[in-house]
Design a protein around this motif. Structure first.
Motif, PDB file in Angstrom:
ATOM      1  N   THR A  10       0.825  -1.213   0.000  1.00 56.42           N
ATOM      2  CA  THR A  10       0.000   0.000   0.000  1.00 56.42           C
ATOM      3  C   THR A  10       0.858   1.262   0.000  1.00 56.42           C
ATOM      4  O   THR A  10       0.442   2.287  -0.516  1.00 56.42           O
ATOM      5  N   VAL A  11       2.076   1.173   0.543  1.00 57.87           N
ATOM      6  CA  VAL A  11       2.967   2.333   0.540  1.00 57.87           C
ATOM      7  C   VAL A  11       3.334   2.703  -0.904  1.00 57.87           C
ATOM      8  O   VAL A  11       3.312   3.871  -1.291  1.00 57.87           O
ATOM      9  N   ALA A  12       3.643   1.689  -1.709  1.00 59.54           N
ATOM     10  CA  ALA A  12       3.981   1.940  -3.121  1.00 59.54           C
ATOM     11  C   ALA A  12       2.763   2.472  -3.875  1.00 59.54           C
ATOM     12  O   ALA A  12       2.890   3.383  -4.706  1.00 59.54           O
ATOM     13  N   LEU A  13       1.588   1.917  -3.574  1.00 59.89           N
ATOM     14  CA  LEU A  13       0.371   2.393  -4.238  1.00 59.89           C
ATOM     15  C   LEU A  13       0.126   3.866  -3.885  1.00 59.89           C
ATOM     16  O   LEU A  13      -0.177   4.676  -4.766  1.00 59.89           O
ATOM     17  N   VAL A 163      -7.573  -0.080  -0.340  1.00 59.19           N
ATOM     18  CA  VAL A 163      -7.165   0.463  -1.644  1.00 59.19           C
ATOM     19  C   VAL A 163      -8.250   1.425  -2.161  1.00 59.19           C
ATOM     20  O   VAL A 163      -7.946   2.508  -2.679  1.00 59.19           O
ATOM     21  N   GLN A 164      -9.525   1.049  -1.984  1.00 59.45           N
ATOM     22  CA  GLN A 164     -10.620   1.914  -2.436  1.00 59.45           C
ATOM     23  C   GLN A 164     -10.628   3.231  -1.653  1.00 59.45           C
ATOM     24  O   GLN A 164     -10.849   4.293  -2.212  1.00 59.45           O
ATOM     25  N   GLU A 165     -10.348   3.156  -0.362  1.00 53.48           N
ATOM     26  CA  GLU A 165     -10.327   4.367   0.475  1.00 53.48           C
ATOM     27  C   GLU A 165      -9.207   5.304   0.027  1.00 53.48           C
ATOM     28  O   GLU A 165      -9.387   6.519  -0.060  1.00 53.48           O
ATOM     29  N   MET A 166      -8.024   4.733  -0.278  1.00 54.45           N
ATOM     30  CA  MET A 166      -6.909   5.539  -0.786  1.00 54.45           C
ATOM     31  C   MET A 166      -7.308   6.233  -2.087  1.00 54.45           C
ATOM     32  O   MET A 166      -7.033   7.415  -2.286  1.00 54.45           O
ATOM     33  N   THR A 167      -7.970   5.478  -2.958  1.00 52.07           N
ATOM     34  CA  THR A 167      -8.399   6.019  -4.249  1.00 52.07           C
ATOM     35  C   THR A 167      -9.395   7.158  -4.041  1.00 52.07           C
ATOM     36  O   THR A 167      -9.254   8.227  -4.646  1.00 52.07           O
ATOM     37  N   ASP A 168     -10.393   6.928  -3.193  1.00 50.91           N
ATOM     38  CA  ASP A 168     -11.419   7.948  -2.949  1.00 50.91           C
ATOM     39  C   ASP A 168     -10.812   9.244  -2.408  1.00 50.91           C
ATOM     40  O   ASP A 168     -11.197  10.338  -2.823  1.00 50.91           O
ATOM     41  N   LYS A 169      -9.831   9.107  -1.490  1.00 52.22           N
ATOM     42  CA  LYS A 169      -9.181  10.295  -0.924  1.00 52.22           C
ATOM     43  C   LYS A 169      -8.444  11.077  -2.009  1.00 52.22           C
ATOM     44  O   LYS A 169      -8.510  12.307  -2.059  1.00 52.22           O
ATOM     45  N   CYS A 170      -7.747  10.357  -2.889  1.00 56.80           N
ATOM     46  CA  CYS A 170      -6.998  11.026  -3.961  1.00 56.80           C
ATOM     47  C   CYS A 170      -7.936  11.732  -4.937  1.00 56.80           C
ATOM     48  O   CYS A 170      -7.672  12.859  -5.355  1.00 56.80           O
ATOM     49  N   ILE A 171      -9.029  11.071  -5.283  1.00 58.23           N
ATOM     50  CA  ILE A 171     -10.001  11.671  -6.210  1.00 58.23           C
ATOM     51  C   ILE A 171     -10.587  12.938  -5.589  1.00 58.23           C
ATOM     52  O   ILE A 171     -10.764  13.962  -6.265  1.00 58.23           O
ATOM     53  N   LEU A 172     -10.854  12.890  -4.286  1.00 56.61           N
ATOM     54  CA  LEU A 172     -11.392  14.055  -3.577  1.00 56.61           C
ATOM     55  C   LEU A 172     -10.390  15.215  -3.617  1.00 56.61           C
ATOM     56  O   LEU A 172     -10.771  16.364  -3.868  1.00 56.61           O
ATOM     57  N   VAL A 173      -9.112  14.908  -3.400  1.00 57.55           N
ATOM     58  CA  VAL A 173      -8.065  15.939  -3.456  1.00 57.55           C
ATOM     59  C   VAL A 173      -7.997  16.540  -4.860  1.00 57.55           C
ATOM     60  O   VAL A 173      -7.895  17.757  -5.023  1.00 57.55           O
ATOM     61  N   ILE A 174      -8.075  15.691  -5.876  1.00 56.77           N
ATOM     62  CA  ILE A 174      -8.032  16.170  -7.269  1.00 56.77           C
ATOM     63  C   ILE A 174      -9.217  17.106  -7.533  1.00 56.77           C
ATOM     64  O   ILE A 174      -9.055  18.179  -8.128  1.00 56.77           O
ATOM     65  N   ASP A 175     -10.403  16.722  -7.089  1.00 54.81           N
ATOM     66  CA  ASP A 175     -11.586  17.566  -7.280  1.00 54.81           C
ATOM     67  C   ASP A 175     -11.422  18.920  -6.597  1.00 54.81           C
ATOM     68  O   ASP A 175     -11.776  19.960  -7.158  1.00 54.81           O
ATOM     69  N   LYS A 176     -10.858  18.920  -5.382  1.00 55.59           N
ATOM     70  CA  LYS A 176     -10.638  20.177  -4.652  1.00 55.59           C
ATOM     71  C   LYS A 176      -9.608  21.041  -5.374  1.00 55.59           C
ATOM     72  O   LYS A 176      -9.761  22.264  -5.464  1.00 55.59           O
ATOM     73  N   MET A 177      -8.540  20.402  -5.878  1.00 59.00           N
ATOM     74  CA  MET A 177      -7.515  21.148  -6.610  1.00 59.00           C
ATOM     75  C   MET A 177      -8.113  21.799  -7.855  1.00 59.00           C
ATOM     76  O   MET A 177      -7.820  22.958  -8.160  1.00 59.00           O
ATOM     77  N   LEU A 178      -8.968  21.048  -8.564  1.00 56.85           N
ATOM     78  CA  LEU A 178      -9.613  21.582  -9.764  1.00 56.85           C
ATOM     79  C   LEU A 178     -10.527  22.751  -9.407  1.00 56.85           C
ATOM     80  O   LEU A 178     -10.521  23.782 -10.091  1.00 56.85           O
ATOM     81  N   GLU A 179     -11.287  22.593  -8.339  1.00 62.62           N
ATOM     82  CA  GLU A 179     -12.209  23.649  -7.911  1.00 62.62           C
ATOM     83  C   GLU A 179     -11.428  24.930  -7.593  1.00 62.62           C
ATOM     84  O   GLU A 179     -11.799  26.022  -8.036  1.00 62.62           O
ATOM     85  N   THR A 180     -10.317  24.792  -6.875  1.00 59.75           N
ATOM     86  CA  THR A 180      -9.488  25.945  -6.516  1.00 59.75           C
ATOM     87  C   THR A 180      -8.892  26.593  -7.764  1.00 59.75           C
ATOM     88  O   THR A 180      -8.921  27.816  -7.911  1.00 59.75           O
ATOM     89  N   LYS A 181      -8.355  25.773  -8.671  1.00 59.89           N
ATOM     90  CA  LYS A 181      -7.719  26.304  -9.881  1.00 59.89           C
ATOM     91  C   LYS A 181      -8.752  26.984 -10.774  1.00 59.89           C
ATOM     92  O   LYS A 181      -8.493  28.049 -11.330  1.00 59.89           O
ATOM     93  N   SER A 182      -9.939  26.391 -10.904  1.00 57.94           N
ATOM     94  CA  SER A 182     -10.987  26.991 -11.730  1.00 57.94           C
ATOM     95  C   SER A 182     -11.399  28.351 -11.169  1.00 57.94           C
ATOM     96  O   SER A 182     -11.587  29.299 -11.934  1.00 57.94           O
ATOM     97  N   ALA A 183     -11.536  28.428  -9.857  1.00 55.99           N
ATOM     98  CA  ALA A 183     -11.898  29.707  -9.232  1.00 55.99           C
ATOM     99  C   ALA A 183     -10.805  30.748  -9.475  1.00 55.99           C
ATOM    100  O   ALA A 183     -11.097  31.916  -9.759  1.00 55.99           O
ATOM    101  N   GLU A 184      -9.551  30.306  -9.404  1.00 58.46           N
ATOM    102  CA  GLU A 184      -8.414  31.191  -9.644  1.00 58.46           C
ATOM    103  C   GLU A 184      -8.424  31.704 -11.086  1.00 58.46           C
ATOM    104  O   GLU A 184      -8.175  32.881 -11.338  1.00 58.46           O
ATOM    105  N   ILE A 185      -8.710  30.816 -12.022  1.00 60.29           N
ATOM    106  CA  ILE A 185      -8.738  31.194 -13.437  1.00 60.29           C
ATOM    107  C   ILE A 185      -9.882  32.161 -13.727  1.00 60.29           C
ATOM    108  O   ILE A 185      -9.721  33.149 -14.440  1.00 60.29           O
TER     109      ILE A 185
END
Length: 188
Positions: A10-13, A163-185
């Motif tokens: 899981t560390v490598a994943l 593994v699913q929990e790790m994936t969900d957390k990453c997807i959530l971070v990506i969505d937040k990053m997109l939301e922040t960048k879109s607002a900035e743009i």
């Protein structure tokens, strides 16, 4: 069966998922938001000395004012190549050469260009999500192999959930990053 006996790393994943997040951060940094940033020229490669070289290895990149990036090219023979690479980069900036300096005036973004950049940011985030999902798939494949090697149902379920929990957390971070960048743009 001890965790060490299993082939589920899981560390490598997590490291690979974090790599997708870092790649997304770098792509977002290269998107223009109407303000000058030295990182906006980072992805631009110049054909220098027979190989593709980042601009920041051919000169000093400075931001003397909010709407201006200045590149002080060290080798005068490379100025035209750097200028050409900037023009062909798709940044939408017209470089102005002044001796060894290349000035990049950052124009105001109009509404249409802001919407285009938001779409590009969405594409970048979608690529990152695909990368994270590929890591998830690899993790699930590892679990299937471990099951075939004798892993119990309970352990299999526990690993799949992790593994699913790790994936969900990453997807959530990506969505937040997109939301922040879109607002900035979209900020005028």
């Amino acid at each position: 069966m001890a965790q060490d006996d299993l082939d589920i790393d899981t560390v490598a994943l997590q490291r690979r998922m974090d790599g997708a997040l870092n790649a997304l951060k770098n792509e977002f940094a290269s998107l223009r938001t109407g303000r000058a940033s030295a990182s906006m020229v980072d992805p631009i490669q110049v054909d220098a000395y027979g190989q593709m070289t980042p601009i920041n290895q051919l000169g000093t990149v400075n931001v003397p004012e909010p709407r201006m990036v200045v590149i002080n090219v060290w080798d005068k023979g490379m100025i035209s190549k750097v200028e050409k690479a900037i023009r062909e980069s798709g940044l939408g900036i017209n470089p102005v050469t002044d001796g060894p300096l290349i000035r990049l005036p950052i124009p105001e973004l109009n509404e249409q260009r802001r919407k285009e950049l938001t779409k590009v940011a969405s594409q970048y985030s979608e690529h990152a999500k695909v990368a994270v999902r590929n890591v998830r798939r690899d993790g699930m494949d590892q679990i299937k192999k471990a099951k075939a090697a004798g892993m119990g149902e309970d352990d299999q379920k526990m690993w799949q959930d992790e593994v699913q929990e790790m994936t969900d957390k990453c997807i959530l971070v990506i969505d937040k990053m997109l939301e922040t960048k879109s607002a900035e743009i979209m900020q005028v």
